[in-house]
Scaffold this active site. Structure first.
Site, PDB file in Angstrom:
ATOM      1  CE  LYS A 207      36.486 -37.441  10.431  1.00 47.68           C
ATOM      2  NZ  LYS A 207      35.383 -38.398  10.218  1.00 47.68           N
ATOM      3  CD  GLU A 288      28.658 -34.282  14.071  1.00 49.82           C
ATOM      4  OE1 GLU A 288      28.726 -35.500  14.251  1.00 49.82           O
ATOM      5  OE2 GLU A 288      29.263 -33.692  13.157  1.00 49.82           O
TER       6      GLU A 288
END
Length: 326
Positions: A207, A288
């Site tokens: 991911k 992020e």
């Protein structure tokens, strides 16, 4: 089980909606602002590709109101966790399992990372070890959201365009097996797909490769997933980012398959979707960058792996955020 979802925004709200649909658990949400007010007044609505899920879970902005849980699912983004560290002791009894559902390299990563690796917090995402101390890596597991493109339509209403695909696992394979199996079974019963891989670090890095390729690049370009897939030369750039990420994973002993060409060729399946990092940038929220990019630079440095494309991406994305927020 008593289950609390901490950070019940788009992703947390979607996960909560599926858990509530089973009717198996006593569910609570830790949320804030207009989203919390709407959930309290009207309940939680999750619009899925197979229909709408509605529920009325208990919701609060105080962990003390919710009390100790059997499972705490944390969907707050990794860089936002240290500010919430003080909330966790009120939610955790002696046997509470904390499931970290974040993108990127998490604070607990060096726990159980292999022989000779010192189990310690990663300073870049857990300054001073605040989360490590508040939760404890021995009680943590991970939920890798392999597919869950979610967004808040309006306060109290969450939508996602593809059925969730989730992977659950502990930093040390075999830990917390019973509770993780029960969680996976609940999500499968509700119509999602949940699995229990032998090594959670494999889907975690898989991911992360995607997040690395599409998150910062979407911020730099303003492009949706589909626009990037169609842009000349973009596949080559994304391929280099994924390759460097793959090399770092391999240097840390993660048996991540080399499927980069196949992944680039098949596309995302959600062409109109804006990656969450772009959604955060456009909304003026912090991004992020540290969990997805800076941590990879740190792990690359520790193993002596060259990552020039990721270094360039980090510098450009961080600069764009500073200029936009100035």
């Amino acid at each position: 089980m008593r289950i609390a979802v901490v950070g019940a925004g788009a992703v947390g709200g979607a996960l909560a909606g599926y858990l509530a649909a089973t009717g198996r658990h006593e569910l609570s949400l830790l949320a804030r602002g207009a989203h919390l007010a709407a959930i309290r007044e009207n309940g939680l609505t999750v619009q899925t590709p197979k229909g709408t899920l509605t529920s009325r879970p208990r919701a609060s902005d105080s962990s003390a109101d919710l009390g100790p849980q059997d499972v705490v699912i944390v969907t707050v983004k990794g860089h936002g966790l240290p500010a919430l560290a003080a909330s966790f002791p009120a939610l955790c009894g002696p046997d509470t399992l904390v499931v970290a559902a974040q993108n990127g390299i998490p604070w607990w990563y060096l726990y159980g990372a292999g022989d000779g690796v010192t189990p310690e917090p990663l300073e870049v995402v857990d300054p001073g070890g605040a989360v490590w101390s508040a939760i404890g890596p021995e009680r943590v597991a991970a939920c890798v959201m392999e597919v869950l493109p979610a967004r808040i339509v309006e306060p109290g209403v969450v939508a996602h365009t593809a059925l969730p695909v989730l992977a659950f696992g502990a930093p040390r394979p075999g830990d917390h097996a019973e509770k993780l199996a029960a969680l996976a079974d609940s999500f499968n019963a509700a119509g999602a797909t949940a699995r229990l891989p032998a090594d959670i670090r494999v889907p975690l890095w898989s991911k992360l490769m995607l997040n690395m390729a599409v998150g910062p690049t979407s911020v730099l370009t303003g492009a949706t997933m589909g626009a990037m897939e169609q842009a000349p030369g973009m596949a080559a750039v994304q391929g280099r980012l994924m390759r460097e990420c793959l090399n770092v994973a391999h240097a840390w002993g993660v048996a991540l398959p080399d499927d980069i060409d196949e992944r680039l060729s098949r596309g995302s399946g959600v062409p109109g979707h804006k990656p969450s990092m772009l959604q955060d940038f456009e909304a003026g929220r912090s991004m992020e960058i540290d969990p997805i990019v800076t941590t990879v630079l740190e792990l690359a440095r520790r193993r002596g792996v060259p990552v020039p494309t990721i270094e360039t991406l980090w510098a450009l994305t961080a600069l764009k955020e500073r200029v936009a927020r100035a």
